[in-house]
Design an enzyme around this catalytic site. Structure first.
Site, PDB file in Angstrom:
ATOM      1  N   ILE A 107       0.847  -1.204   0.000  1.00 46.59           N
ATOM      2  CA  ILE A 107       0.000   0.000   0.000  1.00 46.59           C
ATOM      3  C   ILE A 107       0.882   1.255   0.000  1.00 46.59           C
ATOM      4  O   ILE A 107       0.629   2.203  -0.744  1.00 46.59           O
ATOM      5  CB  ILE A 107      -0.962  -0.005   1.212  1.00 46.59           C
ATOM      6  CG1 ILE A 107      -1.900  -1.222   1.132  1.00 46.59           C
ATOM      7  CG2 ILE A 107      -1.771   1.284   1.264  1.00 46.59           C
ATOM      8  CD1 ILE A 107      -2.724  -1.478   2.386  1.00 46.59           C
ATOM      9  N   ASP A 140      11.095   2.289   6.362  1.00 49.91           N
ATOM     10  CA  ASP A 140      10.688   0.878   6.438  1.00 49.91           C
ATOM     11  C   ASP A 140      11.860   0.078   6.981  1.00 49.91           C
ATOM     12  O   ASP A 140      13.018   0.464   6.774  1.00 49.91           O
ATOM     13  CB  ASP A 140      10.291   0.356   5.035  1.00 49.91           C
ATOM     14  CG  ASP A 140       9.446  -0.911   5.119  1.00 49.91           C
ATOM     15  OD1 ASP A 140       9.921  -1.940   5.652  1.00 49.91           O
ATOM     16  OD2 ASP A 140       8.291  -0.867   4.667  1.00 49.91           O
ATOM     17  N   THR A 164      -4.491   4.865   7.627  1.00 46.51           N
ATOM     18  CA  THR A 164      -5.394   3.845   7.060  1.00 46.51           C
ATOM     19  C   THR A 164      -4.830   2.458   7.366  1.00 46.51           C
ATOM     20  O   THR A 164      -5.171   1.495   6.691  1.00 46.51           O
ATOM     21  CB  THR A 164      -5.535   4.009   5.523  1.00 46.51           C
ATOM     22  OG1 THR A 164      -4.218   3.889   4.946  1.00 46.51           O
ATOM     23  CG2 THR A 164      -6.143   5.330   5.136  1.00 46.51           C
ATOM     24  N   ASP A 168      -9.021   6.297   8.861  1.00 43.21           N
ATOM     25  CA  ASP A 168      -9.946   5.225   8.440  1.00 43.21           C
ATOM     26  C   ASP A 168     -10.021   4.138   9.501  1.00 43.21           C
ATOM     27  O   ASP A 168     -10.889   3.280   9.444  1.00 43.21           O
ATOM     28  CB  ASP A 168      -9.462   4.622   7.111  1.00 43.21           C
ATOM     29  CG  ASP A 168     -10.435   3.593   6.547  1.00 43.21           C
ATOM     30  OD1 ASP A 168     -11.646   3.895   6.506  1.00 43.21           O
ATOM     31  OD2 ASP A 168      -9.995   2.491   6.156  1.00 43.21           O
ATOM     32  N   GLU A 181     -13.049  -0.088  17.355  1.00 39.85           N
ATOM     33  CA  GLU A 181     -13.967   0.011  16.213  1.00 39.85           C
ATOM     34  C   GLU A 181     -15.236  -0.777  16.507  1.00 39.85           C
ATOM     35  O   GLU A 181     -15.141  -1.916  16.947  1.00 39.85           O
ATOM     36  CB  GLU A 181     -13.284  -0.516  14.944  1.00 39.85           C
ATOM     37  CG  GLU A 181     -12.111   0.381  14.545  1.00 39.85           C
ATOM     38  CD  GLU A 181     -11.418  -0.042  13.245  1.00 39.85           C
ATOM     39  OE1 GLU A 181     -11.875  -1.003  12.601  1.00 39.85           O
ATOM     40  OE2 GLU A 181     -10.424   0.596  12.889  1.00 39.85           O
ATOM     41  N   HIS A 238     -13.392   2.527   8.532  1.00 38.78           N
ATOM     42  CA  HIS A 238     -12.586   1.369   8.101  1.00 38.78           C
ATOM     43  C   HIS A 238     -13.095   0.786   6.769  1.00 38.78           C
ATOM     44  O   HIS A 238     -13.507  -0.375   6.696  1.00 38.78           O
ATOM     45  CB  HIS A 238     -12.565   0.282   9.191  1.00 38.78           C
ATOM     46  CG  HIS A 238     -11.397  -0.644   9.041  1.00 38.78           C
ATOM     47  ND1 HIS A 238     -10.828  -1.300  10.106  1.00 38.78           N
ATOM     48  CD2 HIS A 238     -10.677  -1.033   7.943  1.00 38.78           C
ATOM     49  CE1 HIS A 238      -9.822  -2.056   9.672  1.00 38.78           C
ATOM     50  NE2 HIS A 238      -9.717  -1.906   8.366  1.00 38.78           N
ATOM     51  N   ILE A 239     -13.020   1.634   5.734  1.00 41.09           N
ATOM     52  CA  ILE A 239     -13.536   1.227   4.413  1.00 41.09           C
ATOM     53  C   ILE A 239     -12.420   1.156   3.366  1.00 41.09           C
ATOM     54  O   ILE A 239     -12.696   1.109   2.171  1.00 41.09           O
ATOM     55  CB  ILE A 239     -14.624   2.211   3.917  1.00 41.09           C
ATOM     56  CG1 ILE A 239     -14.092   3.663   3.933  1.00 41.09           C
ATOM     57  CG2 ILE A 239     -15.893   2.081   4.751  1.00 41.09           C
ATOM     58  CD1 ILE A 239     -14.956   4.646   3.169  1.00 41.09           C
ATOM     59  N   GLY A 240     -11.148   1.129   3.845  1.00 39.10           N
ATOM     60  CA  GLY A 240     -10.012   1.209   2.919  1.00 39.10           C
ATOM     61  C   GLY A 240     -10.081   0.240   1.751  1.00 39.10           C
ATOM     62  O   GLY A 240      -9.791   0.599   0.609  1.00 39.10           O
ATOM     63  N   ALA A 241     -10.459  -0.999   2.018  1.00 38.20           N
ATOM     64  CA  ALA A 241     -10.430  -2.029   0.964  1.00 38.20           C
ATOM     65  C   ALA A 241     -11.778  -2.154   0.257  1.00 38.20           C
ATOM     66  O   ALA A 241     -11.915  -2.956  -0.664  1.00 38.20           O
ATOM     67  CB  ALA A 241     -10.052  -3.372   1.573  1.00 38.20           C
TER      68      ALA A 241
HETATM   69  N1  LIG Z   1      -7.878   0.520   5.973  1.00 36.78           N
HETATM   70  C1  LIG Z   1      -8.071  -0.688   5.471  1.00 36.78           C
HETATM   71  O1  LIG Z   1      -9.173  -1.106   5.184  1.00 36.78           O
HETATM   72  C2  LIG Z   1      -6.873  -1.566   5.237  1.00 36.78           C
HETATM   73  C3  LIG Z   1      -6.903  -2.492   4.182  1.00 36.78           C
HETATM   74  C4  LIG Z   1      -5.779  -3.259   3.937  1.00 36.78           C
HETATM   75  C5  LIG Z   1      -4.672  -3.145   4.756  1.00 36.78           C
HETATM   76  N2  LIG Z   1      -4.691  -2.270   5.809  1.00 36.78           N
HETATM   77  C6  LIG Z   1      -3.525  -2.129   6.688  1.00 36.78           C
HETATM   78  O2  LIG Z   1      -2.433  -1.672   5.925  1.00 36.78           O
HETATM   79  C7  LIG Z   1      -1.246  -2.338   6.393  1.00 36.78           C
HETATM   80  C8  LIG Z   1      -0.242  -2.372   5.272  1.00 36.78           C
HETATM   81  O3  LIG Z   1      -0.698  -3.245   4.245  1.00 36.78           O
HETATM   82  P1  LIG Z   1       0.264  -3.700   3.062  1.00 36.78           P
HETATM   83  O4  LIG Z   1      -0.550  -4.557   2.154  1.00 36.78           O
HETATM   84  O5  LIG Z   1       0.957  -2.529   2.492  1.00 36.78           O
HETATM   85  O6  LIG Z   1       1.285  -4.612   3.887  1.00 36.78           O
HETATM   86  P2  LIG Z   1       2.779  -4.977   3.484  1.00 36.78           P
HETATM   87  O7  LIG Z   1       3.151  -6.138   4.320  1.00 36.78           O
HETATM   88  O8  LIG Z   1       2.902  -5.083   1.999  1.00 36.78           O
HETATM   89  O9  LIG Z   1       3.600  -3.674   3.950  1.00 36.78           O
HETATM   90  C9  LIG Z   1       3.864  -3.379   5.307  1.00 36.78           C
HETATM   91  C10 LIG Z   1       5.233  -2.745   5.353  1.00 36.78           C
HETATM   92  O10 LIG Z   1       5.476  -2.326   6.705  1.00 36.78           O
HETATM   93  C11 LIG Z   1       6.850  -2.578   6.989  1.00 36.78           C
HETATM   94  N3  LIG Z   1       7.028  -2.619   8.425  1.00 36.78           N
HETATM   95  C12 LIG Z   1       6.701  -3.604   9.287  1.00 36.78           C
HETATM   96  N4  LIG Z   1       7.025  -3.250  10.546  1.00 36.78           N
HETATM   97  C13 LIG Z   1       7.580  -2.012  10.464  1.00 36.78           C
HETATM   98  C14 LIG Z   1       8.106  -1.115  11.439  1.00 36.78           C
HETATM   99  N5  LIG Z   1       8.139  -1.423  12.730  1.00 36.78           N
HETATM  100  N6  LIG Z   1       8.586   0.072  10.993  1.00 36.78           N
HETATM  101  C15 LIG Z   1       8.585   0.394   9.681  1.00 36.78           C
HETATM  102  N7  LIG Z   1       8.096  -0.428   8.731  1.00 36.78           N
HETATM  103  C16 LIG Z   1       7.593  -1.603   9.117  1.00 36.78           C
HETATM  104  C17 LIG Z   1       7.152  -3.898   6.303  1.00 36.78           C
HETATM  105  O11 LIG Z   1       8.530  -4.077   6.109  1.00 36.78           O
HETATM  106  C18 LIG Z   1       6.367  -3.733   5.005  1.00 36.78           C
HETATM  107  O12 LIG Z   1       7.180  -3.179   3.969  1.00 36.78           O
HETATM  108  C19 LIG Z   1      -1.769  -3.728   6.791  1.00 36.78           C
HETATM  109  O13 LIG Z   1      -0.959  -4.361   7.683  1.00 36.78           O
HETATM  110  C20 LIG Z   1      -3.133  -3.436   7.356  1.00 36.78           C
HETATM  111  O14 LIG Z   1      -2.971  -3.235   8.752  1.00 36.78           O
HETATM  112  C21 LIG Z   1      -5.765  -1.487   6.049  1.00 36.78           C
END
Ligand SMILES: NC(=O)c1ccc[n+]([C@@H]2O[C@H](COP(=O)([O-])OP(=O)(O)OC[C@H]3O[C@@H](n4cnc5c(N)ncnc54)[C@H](O)[C@@H]3O)[C@@H](O)[C@H]2O)c1
Length: 302
Positions: free
Chosen positions: A152, A171, A228, A254, A259, A277-280
């Site tokens: 994301i 990251d 989000t 979001d 929640e 919480h409607i991100g996806a």
């Molecule tokens: N709002 C929504 O509806 C919604 C939908 C999907 C995902 N999400 C959230 O978004 C988050 C990210 O999703 P994604 O698909 O990009 O996941 P992803 O696993 O592709 O990316 C997460 C990134 O965070 C990094 N990371 C982990 N711990 C860390 C730390 N302590 N410091 C810095 N970086 C760190 C990882 O190395 C990774 O690159 C998910 O974990 C989920 O919680 C929310």
């Protein structure tokens, strides 16, 4: 397989699974009935509303339940280790919703810049507050700090660069070859000190907030925070204080520590742009999630 779908799923994916010979039951179960219900299924597909905890897994031990699928990214609503220790595989659909969540983060950034949420609410009350909401700022030319440059985060980073922003990313893993003139990996302090917008895209880090009073103090005055990712990544009391003092200009949220969110002070703050919480939850993401689930089940049944 007998498949239970508890929180809804794309209809065409359900039709494909039926055509593949599976039996699908669409039904939500309250937590106290879920464990017993799971005994009758080989597979359960959940979104975020259904939480599968150790007690549910205990209740269906020795039954035919083999597979739990989380239709989405975060698996924090499932006790994954406990399920797998009991021979139940847990899968998710990590790629399907990245663009949808990134677009929502951008939408909150625009909303915070131009008071879209608050201005719309006052217009519904018959007001025309052109002066109050005529003090917007632009996104172009600003710096966006992205904490968590995974799927994301990278999707948001690409879109932000296309809008004329500079991207700083923090990251724990660095992907070779993504840095360029407008995108650079930095450490957390450099990101906080130099970003006009900070957007969170890590998983929940052991439930501890990445953004708290200390990290807010390191942010630029008047910065905008977007979350989000997961609600626990932000200390909401510290955020509210920073919005009230003017340290932060605005926040786009979001996700919330609890929640549905009951923090009325936060939700009613004029500089908070909030969504439930409607991100996806876009038509496109739900279709892709459905297609990814069909692939997961076909591979599982091979
Ligand atoms: N709002 C929504 O509806 C919604 C939908 C999907 C995902 N999400 C959230 O978004 C988050 C990210 O999703 P994604 O698909 O990009 O996941 P992803 O696993 O592709 O990316 C997460 C990134 O965070 C990094 N990371 C982990 N711990 C860390 C730390 N302590 N410091 C810095 N970086 C760190 C990882 O190395 C990774 O690159 C998910 O974990 C989920 O919680 C929310």
């Amino acid at each position: 397989m007998r498949i239970l779908v508890t929180d809804g799923m794309d209809k065409s994916a359900i039709q494909t699974l039926i055509a593949d010979g599976h039996e699908i039951v669409e039904q939500f179960y309250e937590p106290d009935q879920l464990g017993a219900a799971l005994r009758d299924f080989n597979c359960v597909i959940v979104r975020s509303a259904t939480k599968i905890r150790a007690n549910h897994i205990d209740e269906c031990k020795g039954s035919k339940l083999q597979l739990i699928i989380r239709a989405g990214v975060g698996v924090d609503n499932i006790d994954v280790k406990y399920a797998e220790a009991n021979g139940i595989k847990v899968m998710n659909t990590p790629r399907a919703s990245s663009d949808s969540v990134a677009e929502l983060a951008l939408a909150h950034m625009f909303s915070c810049c131009r008071f879209i949420s608050a201005a719309g609410a006052t217009m519904r009350e018959g007001k025309w507050e052109k002066k109050a909401y005529g003090k917007g700022i632009e996104i172009a030319g600003k710096t966006l700090g992205i904490i968590g440059y995974g799927r994301i985060g990278q999707s948001l980073g690409r879109k932000a660069q296309a809008l004329g922003m500079k991207v700083l990313a923090f990251d724990i893993f660095h992907i070779p070859g993504v840095e360029c003139e407008t995108m650079k990996y930095v450490d957390m302090d450099e990101l906080l000190a130099n970003s006009d917008f900070v957007s969170l895209h890590t998983p929940s880090i052991d439930g501890k907030p990445l953004i708290n009073a200390d990290t807010i103090a390191k942010m630029k005055d008047g910065a905008i925070l977007i979350n989000t990712s997961r609600g626990t990544n932000v200390d909401e009391a510290a955020l509210l204080e920073a919005l009230n003092s003017g340290k932060l200009r605005a926040a786009g949220l979001d996700v919330f520590s609890e929640e549905p969110c009951k923090n009325a002070d936060l939700l009613n703050h004029p500089m908070v742009s909030a969504t439930p919480h409607i991100g996806a939850q876009t038509a496109e993401a739900q279709k892709r999630i459905g297609a990814e689930i069909v692939d997961v089940i076909r591979n599982f049944c091979k």
